[in-house]
Write an enzyme that holds these catalytic residues in place. Structure first.
Site, short mmCIF file in Angstrom:
data_model
loop_
_atom_site.label_atom_id
_atom_site.label_comp_id
_atom_site.label_asym_id
_atom_site.label_seq_id
_atom_site.Cartn_x
_atom_site.Cartn_y
_atom_site.Cartn_z
N GLN A 1 0.84 -1.19 0.00
CA GLN A 1 0.00 0.00 0.00
C GLN A 1 0.87 1.24 0.00
OE1 GLN A 1 -2.22 -0.90 3.63
NE2 GLN A 1 -1.36 0.91 4.60
N GLY A 2 0.32 2.28 -0.59
CA GLY A 2 1.02 3.55 -0.64
C GLY A 2 0.03 4.68 -0.45
N TYR A 3 0.57 5.83 -0.17
CA TYR A 3 -0.26 7.00 0.10
C TYR A 3 -0.08 8.03 -1.00
CZ TYR A 3 -1.43 4.91 4.45
OH TYR A 3 -1.94 4.04 5.38
N ILE A 4 -1.20 8.36 -1.63
CA ILE A 4 -1.22 9.40 -2.64
C ILE A 4 -1.21 10.75 -1.94
CG2 ILE A 4 -2.61 10.41 -4.50
CD1 ILE A 4 -3.66 7.46 -4.93
N ASN B 1 -0.01 3.61 9.57
CA ASN B 1 0.67 3.32 8.32
C ASN B 1 1.08 4.59 7.56
OD1 ASN B 1 0.61 0.41 8.35
ND2 ASN B 1 -1.57 0.55 7.97
#
Length: 162
Positions: A28-31, A143
């Site tokens: 997962q990543g954060y925009i 996270n």
């Protein structure tokens, strides 16, 4: 408005492993990840989601989650910076509840956090022997924060939640 009520805990032991009924690897990543809201993309196996959480880094917050095509999610992950969260999620059912135990990899290797989602902030839930200190109130365990300040960079004081 959909709400997520989630509490986070460290673990005292690995005794939970024998009770895990399933596990899944996730990226997962954060925009976007600000103080008031975050926008996340997650891929788990052949499924992917776009997730928006608002309300800050607290136990109860608004949450919107939408399934998206995996190929589009992978494209979005490539846009995320500075790094991705890699983890294996273990599901441990107990007393009508499910603990989600996230075992982190990569820059967050060594961190293991149990989460439980509740219907009410004051709702009672099982407290197995392996459940340790609550860290819901400590932003560094979220996270969205681990992306910017991964576990491998924590000094000893940060690793002790007391």
């Amino acid at each position: 408005m959909p709400r997520e009520i989630e509490r986070k805990f460290l673990l005292r032991s690995d005794d939970w492993r024998a009770a895990a009924t399933r596990r899944e690897r996730m990226s997962q990543g954060y925009i976007a990840g600000g103080e008031r809201a975050s926008v996340r993309v997650r891929v788990a196996g052949e499924h992917a989601w776009l997730n928006i959480k608002s309300g800050g880094l607290v136990a109860s917050r608004a949450e919107y989650e939408y399934p998206i095509p995996v190929d589009e999610a992978r494209e979005l992950l490539a846009l995320c910076a500075p790094q991705l969260i890699e983890k294996t999620r273990h599901i441990v059912p107990l007393g009508g509840f499910e603990f989600e135990i996230d075992e982190f990899h990569g820059a967050n290797d060594g961190l293991v956090v149990a989460e439980i989602e509740l219907d009410d902030e004051r709702q009672e839930f099982p407290r197995p022997e392996w459940l340790g200190t609550e860290v819901t109130h400590l932003e560094r365990y979220y996270n969205v924060r681990l992306v910017r300040h991964p576990f491998c960079e924590w000094h000893e004081k940060e690793r002790n939640p007391r």
